[in-house]
Design an enzyme around this catalytic site. Structure first.
Site, PDB file in Angstrom:
ATOM      1  N   LYS A   1       0.924  -1.239  -0.007  1.00 57.30           N
ATOM      2  CA  LYS A   1       0.165  -0.038   0.105  1.00 57.30           C
ATOM      3  C   LYS A   1       0.900   1.250   0.139  1.00 57.30           C
ATOM      4  O   LYS A   1       0.793   2.223  -0.591  1.00 57.30           O
ATOM      5  CB  LYS A   1      -0.920  -0.116   1.178  1.00 57.30           C
ATOM      6  CG  LYS A   1      -1.681   1.250   1.366  1.00 57.30           C
ATOM      7  CD  LYS A   1      -2.865   0.997   2.414  1.00 57.30           C
ATOM      8  CE  LYS A   1      -3.450   2.389   2.599  1.00 57.30           C
ATOM      9  NZ  LYS A   1      -4.246   2.326   3.784  1.00 57.30           N
TER      10      LYS A   1
ATOM     11  N   GLU B   1      10.478  -4.627   4.615  1.00 53.53           N
ATOM     12  CA  GLU B   1      10.643  -5.914   4.215  1.00 53.53           C
ATOM     13  C   GLU B   1      10.354  -6.118   2.769  1.00 53.53           C
ATOM     14  O   GLU B   1      10.890  -6.773   1.880  1.00 53.53           O
ATOM     15  CB  GLU B   1       9.651  -6.877   5.010  1.00 53.53           C
ATOM     16  CG  GLU B   1       9.916  -7.032   6.591  1.00 53.53           C
ATOM     17  CD  GLU B   1       9.293  -5.849   7.635  1.00 53.53           C
ATOM     18  OE1 GLU B   1       8.948  -4.866   6.885  1.00 53.53           O
ATOM     19  OE2 GLU B   1       8.929  -6.103   8.503  1.00 53.53           O
TER      20      GLU B   1
ATOM     21  N   GLY C   1      -5.019  -1.684   4.827  1.00 49.33           N
ATOM     22  CA  GLY C   1      -4.112  -2.808   4.310  1.00 49.33           C
ATOM     23  C   GLY C   1      -4.958  -4.194   4.801  1.00 49.33           C
ATOM     24  O   GLY C   1      -4.833  -5.005   3.699  1.00 49.33           O
ATOM     25  N   ARG C   2      -4.975  -4.180   5.933  1.00 49.53           N
ATOM     26  CA  ARG C   2      -5.759  -5.608   6.339  1.00 49.53           C
ATOM     27  C   ARG C   2      -7.280  -5.985   5.675  1.00 49.53           C
ATOM     28  O   ARG C   2      -8.016  -6.866   5.899  1.00 49.53           O
ATOM     29  CB  ARG C   2      -5.942  -5.972   7.725  1.00 49.53           C
ATOM     30  CG  ARG C   2      -6.454  -4.576   8.537  1.00 49.53           C
ATOM     31  CD  ARG C   2      -6.173  -4.406  10.112  1.00 49.53           C
ATOM     32  NE  ARG C   2      -6.537  -3.467  10.715  1.00 49.53           N
ATOM     33  CZ  ARG C   2      -5.922  -2.225  10.707  1.00 49.53           C
ATOM     34  NH1 ARG C   2      -4.779  -1.989  10.218  1.00 49.53           N
ATOM     35  NH2 ARG C   2      -6.401  -1.250  11.337  1.00 49.53           N
TER      36      ARG C   2
ATOM     37  N   GLU D   1      -4.892  -6.435  14.484  1.00 46.81           N
ATOM     38  CA  GLU D   1      -4.553  -5.128  14.220  1.00 46.81           C
ATOM     39  C   GLU D   1      -5.450  -4.003  14.503  1.00 46.81           C
ATOM     40  O   GLU D   1      -5.383  -2.956  14.660  1.00 46.81           O
ATOM     41  CB  GLU D   1      -4.005  -5.130  12.790  1.00 46.81           C
ATOM     42  CG  GLU D   1      -2.901  -3.897  12.574  1.00 46.81           C
ATOM     43  CD  GLU D   1      -2.050  -4.092  11.467  1.00 46.81           C
ATOM     44  OE1 GLU D   1      -0.931  -4.670  11.512  1.00 46.81           O
ATOM     45  OE2 GLU D   1      -2.432  -3.641  10.356  1.00 46.81           O
TER      46      GLU D   1
ATOM     47  N   HIS E   1      -6.041 -32.638  17.842  1.00 45.94           N
ATOM     48  CA  HIS E   1      -4.903 -33.434  18.283  1.00 45.94           C
ATOM     49  C   HIS E   1      -3.931 -32.466  18.630  1.00 45.94           C
ATOM     50  O   HIS E   1      -2.720 -32.936  18.815  1.00 45.94           O
ATOM     51  CB  HIS E   1      -4.722 -34.465  16.963  1.00 45.94           C
ATOM     52  CG  HIS E   1      -5.733 -35.374  16.662  1.00 45.94           C
ATOM     53  ND1 HIS E   1      -5.837 -36.412  17.384  1.00 45.94           N
ATOM     54  CD2 HIS E   1      -6.500 -35.418  15.732  1.00 45.94           C
ATOM     55  CE1 HIS E   1      -6.708 -37.155  16.727  1.00 45.94           C
ATOM     56  NE2 HIS E   1      -7.564 -36.349  15.843  1.00 45.94           N
TER      57      HIS E   1
ATOM     58  N   LYS F   1       9.048  -0.682  14.597  1.00 40.07           N
ATOM     59  CA  LYS F   1       9.817  -0.382  13.001  1.00 40.07           C
ATOM     60  C   LYS F   1      10.825   0.909  13.448  1.00 40.07           C
ATOM     61  O   LYS F   1      12.060   0.829  12.886  1.00 40.07           O
ATOM     62  CB  LYS F   1       8.893   0.114  12.277  1.00 40.07           C
ATOM     63  CG  LYS F   1       7.614  -0.570  11.661  1.00 40.07           C
ATOM     64  CD  LYS F   1       6.971  -0.026  10.661  1.00 40.07           C
ATOM     65  CE  LYS F   1       5.649  -0.789  10.149  1.00 40.07           C
ATOM     66  NZ  LYS F   1       4.724  -0.244   9.166  1.00 40.07           N
TER      67      LYS F   1
HETATM   68  O1  F6P Z   1       3.069  -2.699   9.895  1.00 38.66           O
HETATM   69  C1  F6P Z   1       1.813  -2.992   9.755  1.00 38.66           C
HETATM   70  C2  F6P Z   1       1.562  -2.834   8.241  1.00 38.66           C
HETATM   71  O2  F6P Z   1       1.373  -1.322   7.977  1.00 38.66           O
HETATM   72  C3  F6P Z   1      -0.036  -3.556   8.021  1.00 38.66           C
HETATM   73  O3  F6P Z   1      -0.962  -2.510   8.622  1.00 38.66           O
HETATM   74  C4  F6P Z   1      -0.038  -3.646   6.477  1.00 38.66           C
HETATM   75  O4  F6P Z   1      -0.939  -4.501   5.942  1.00 38.66           O
HETATM   76  C5  F6P Z   1       1.511  -4.103   6.418  1.00 38.66           C
HETATM   77  O5  F6P Z   1       2.284  -3.271   7.329  1.00 38.66           O
HETATM   78  C6  F6P Z   1       2.216  -3.760   4.990  1.00 38.66           C
HETATM   79  O6  F6P Z   1       1.863  -2.416   4.521  1.00 38.66           O
HETATM   80  P1  F6P Z   1       2.241  -2.300   3.049  1.00 38.66           P
HETATM   81  O7  F6P Z   1       1.064  -2.754   2.167  1.00 38.66           O
HETATM   82  O8  F6P Z   1       2.126  -0.641   2.778  1.00 38.66           O
HETATM   83  O9  F6P Z   1       3.438  -2.641   2.623  1.00 38.66           O
END
Ligand code: F6P
Length: 609
Positions: free
Chosen positions: A263, A269, A323-324, A410, A441, A566
């Site tokens: 987003k 990462e 995002g979620r 979240e 199990h 972060k």
């Molecule tokens: O760190 C949490 C977050 O901001 C989530 O809310 C989001 O889904 C995820 O990181 C990834 O963010 P992006 O889509 O901006 O890479």
């Protein structure tokens, strides 16, 4: 008071406009012409102000009535409550083939009434409508929350910031449909002229969990399977090199398309993994290959261009999609359409829209997501059960719980009300789960005889697959579903000492073998698991989460709680680089506590590979 009440809802531009029209209030996101501006603002602001006066939902009488009611419910036992057929009937609902039975909740008809009263008093219907209508209910970020617009039909009108966003939504969907068709048909070729049959979707959190959940659920559905024949879709989320190796292992760059999903297009990462994938492609196919082998999904199209991707290969979405909550945007629809074809994903969006429409229009008493959200508040806040188990009796739903973990935790893991007032009660349950019967199990021992953990069972009537041996159908789905029906009764009714003794259980084992029962669950039964019903299920849970947040009076749509880690990781990154460069161990001056310095020094003792 009015100033205060709208503070969180207005952007700076809007503030100036609204202050002129209504000096005691600021713009609060409602679209209206100048003529009715003042009246409209008075009404909206007064409503918000009224809310502010009772900013804590726990102060209102309806909350107190429920708190007082807990003692009465604690005197009941589910094995007795289940004898009452009228009660059972009153706790079953069905919508669009989705059957919900919540009679195994620790709840009486009176509980239900009080919960619905609380929903009314919390302004649940109004909040739902405000969300659908594009008001800026994500107050701390000044944003609308319009993931429902992503699956609105082509002709719908959903206003945000003074314009109908549905045409833009469909512009992106049409672009996805055309692009994915070109890739899938082989018209869009890779740098060496081969069709692209493999897709690697790079993203994390909301940019990975939902699409992975949907992919896993569809990958064994016969129609979707046929549509995906000869294709491979994998996900790369973690910054761990092990995940990179796993995602790229065995892939031929010549036939691989990489989709970068972020987003913000700044997530550390994802950007690192994107650079790795770009290097992986260019090493094998040359720098020019990126144009044919890499596309992006983001709200930050400038950053996509800065990364070196052609804007024509970028699929946008909007800041009003969290995002979620972004599975139904290009975040999920692009990679999944590449794999399954756009028509399959269109069915998925239709399923979501059907449940959205129900959520927006049904009275609370018959509203499946609203009921789930209210029961969740009852279990977690009033009865004090911190955890919820999500137990799909469908291996295809194996990534359901990980997705709902992010969606729910979240969204609702918050400590303050919308206006910033610290909450005197806990919000946001801990969600975890595993498909049955595997979970039986694993951790069911604890939910039967250890802690009380409300469980949500999800089953399907018809299996996606059946297994035939020597021409005979082997009834493994029947076997699976027998467990789906048995477990809720085992949790609810338990088994007492008297029964055990009558069965001849030796005295020394009686307490070990006793099940106290009275453990709450609810059951959701779908006719089958396909793209459409999957859409219904996901929308059901998205709105369940929103409902609980609306009742608690929190902002379910921001996520400030992920920021601190972060920031600290950035600091560690700098110090680790410095220590590696200088060979100097970290000490008291580096700003870490001695535990962290020691851990870091232990890590720094070994050279990076
Ligand atoms: O760190 C949490 C977050 O901001 C989530 O809310 C989001 O889904 C995820 O990181 C990834 O963010 P992006 O889509 O901006 O890479």
């Amino acid at each position: 008071e009015l100033r205060l009440c709208v503070q969180a809802f207005g952007s700076d531009d809007d503030e100036e406009r609204s202050t002129k029209a209504h000096p005691t209030a600021r713009y609060c996101g409602e679209q209206c012409s100048h003529a009715d501006w003042r009246a409209s603002h008075r009404r909206v602001c007064a409503e918000l102000a009224a809310e502010r006066h009772m900013s804590l939902i726990s102060d209102i009488p309806q909350w107190k009535a429920l708190a007082d009611h807990v003692a009465a419910v604690k005197e009941t036992h589910l094995k007795d409550l289940l004898q009452d057929d009228a009660r059972t009937e009153a706790m079953i609902r069905e919508e669009g083939g989705v059957y919900l039975d919540f009679c195994r909740q620790n709840a009486t008809p009176e509980t239900l009434k009080l919960l619905l009263d609380l929903g009314e008093a919390a302004g649940l219907k109004g909040k739902i409508e405000a969300m659908f209508a594009g008001q800026r209910i994500n107050a701390t970020e000044g944003r609308a929350v319009l993931h429902t617009a992503l699956r609105a039909p082509r002709g719908a009108d959903v206003q945000e910031g003074g314009r109908n966003v549905v045409p833009e939504v469909w512009e992106v969907l049409d672009k996805i449909s055309a692009f994915t068709e070109r890739v899938r048909s082989g018209e869009w070729k890779g740098a060496t002229g081969k069709p692209l049959t493999n897709v690697v979707s790079i993203g994390i959190g909301g940019s990975a969990l939902g699409p992975l959940f949907v992919h896993t659920a569809l990958s064994t559905e016969p129609d979707a399977m046929a549509a995906a024949s000869g294709r491979r879709l994998s996900f790369l989320a973690n910054v761990d090199p092990v995940d990179t190796v796993r995602a790229l292992h065995g892939l031929d760059a010549e036939t691989t398309l990489v989709v970068i999903v972020s987003k913000t297009f700044t997530t550390a990462e994802t950007m690192l993994n994107a650079r790795t994938a770009r290097a992986w492609l260019t090493e094998r196919l040359g720098a020019d290959a990126v144009a044919k082998h890499m596309v992006a999904v983001s709200t930050n199209l400038k950053a996509v261009a800065d990364f070196g991707l052609d804007p024509a290969n970028a699929f946008g979405f909007w800041d009003w999609v969290g995002g979620r909550f972004s599975v139904s945007s290009a975040v999920g629809v692009l990679p999944l359409s590449l794999h399954y074809g756009f028509p399959v994903m269109e069915r998925f969006l239709q399923g979501m829209h059907a449940m959205d429409t129900h959520y927006r229009s049904a009275p609370l008493a018959d509203n499946l997501p609203a009921l789930l959200g209210l029961l969740n508040v009852w279990n977690s806040t009033f009865l004090g059960h911190a955890t919820t188990a999500l137990l799909p009796y469908q291996q295809a739903l194996q990534h359901f719980a990980p997705h709902i973990q992010q969606l729910s935790m979240e969204s609702n893991g918050k400590g303050v009300a919308l206006d910033g007032t610290p909450l005197p009660f806990e919000t946001g349950e801990i969600d975890f789960g595993e498909p049955g019967t595997n979970g039986q199990h694993s951790f069911y021992q604890l939910i039967h005889q250890g802690r009380v953990i409300p469980a949500e069972f999800i089953g399907v009537v018809r299996s996606q697959q059946e297994v035939y041996l020597q021409g005979e159908k082997v009834s493994s789905h029947e076997e699976l579903m027998c467990n789906f029906f048995a477990q809720p009764d085992a949790l609810a009714c338990g088994k007492d000492a008297e029964t055990l003794r009558a069965e001849g259980v030796p005295d020394q084992l009686v307490t070990h073998k006793t099940f106290s029962g009275n453990r709450p669950s609810l059951s959701i039964l779908l006719p089958e698991l396909n793209a459409y019903t999957l859409g219904q299920l996901l929308s059901l849970y998205e709105h369940r989460v929103a409902t609980s947040g609306f009742v608690w009076g929190i902002n379910s749509f921001d996520q400030w709680g992920v920021e601190l880690g972060k920031v600290l990781a950035n600091k560690v990154r700098g110090k680790v680089a410095e220590a590696r460069a200088t060979g100097r161990p970290l000490g008291a001056d580096d700003g870490f506590c001695s535990s962290t310095s020691r851990l870091l020094n232990r890590f720094l003792e070994s050279k990076p590979q």
